[in-house]
Each structure stands twice: as structure tokens, then as C-alpha cells.
Write an enzyme that holds these catalytic residues in place. Structure first.
Site, short mmCIF file in Angstrom:
data_model
loop_
_atom_site.label_atom_id
_atom_site.label_comp_id
_atom_site.label_asym_id
_atom_site.label_seq_id
_atom_site.Cartn_x
_atom_site.Cartn_y
_atom_site.Cartn_z
N PRO A 189 0.83 -1.21 0.00
CA PRO A 189 0.00 0.00 0.00
C PRO A 189 0.86 1.26 0.00
O PRO A 189 1.87 1.35 0.71
CB PRO A 189 -0.79 -0.10 1.31
N PHE A 190 0.45 2.22 -0.82
CA PHE A 190 1.09 3.53 -0.85
C PHE A 190 0.00 4.56 -0.65
O PHE A 190 -0.92 4.67 -1.46
CB PHE A 190 1.80 3.77 -2.20
#
Length: 67
Positions: free
Chosen positions: A2-3
Site C-alpha cells: 500500500p502507498f
């Protein structure tokens, strides 16, 4: 991996920005079961004179509210 990208108006303390990063990381970990080491958080601070809504900058709104 996840970013998470967040854009906020400048003016918050380093402690507030750090708390936001912590909470976003924890939320992604809970919601996605992503390993903490794989979660990336990027906080971008924009000067309040460079962000507007309805053709009024945040700085202009803050000035109007304080007068």
C-alpha cells in the site's frame, strides 16, 4: 504494498504530521492486513496560498475568519 498519499495545507506541527502518518499506517494494516514494513505514507504540505476552493485560497479564508 500500500502507498498512501495525503495532501494537506501547511501549518501543522511535526508531531501532528507524524500522528497522521501513524494513524494512516495503522488503518491500512487493520483494513488490508498488510505488513507494517510494506506500508508507505507520503504527506505533502502545500502552502495555504497555493490551495483554493471556489477561487478562494485557504490563506484568504483564514484571514477572513480571523478578522
Amino acid at each position: 504494498m500500500p502507498f498512501i498519499e495525503v495532501t494537506i495545507g501547511s501549518g501543522r506541527s511535526p508531531e501532528q504530521v507524524r500522528a497522521l502518518m501513524h494513524e494512516l499506517t495503522a488503518a491500512a494494516h487493520r483494513a488490508l492486513d498488510a505488513p507494517l514494513g510494506n506500508i508507505r505514507v507520503c504527506v505533502r504540505e502545500v502552502p495555504t496560498t497555493h490551495w483554493s476552493a471556489g477561487d478562494v485560497t485557504i490563506a484568504e479564508r483564514q484571514a477572513a475568519a480571523s478578522s
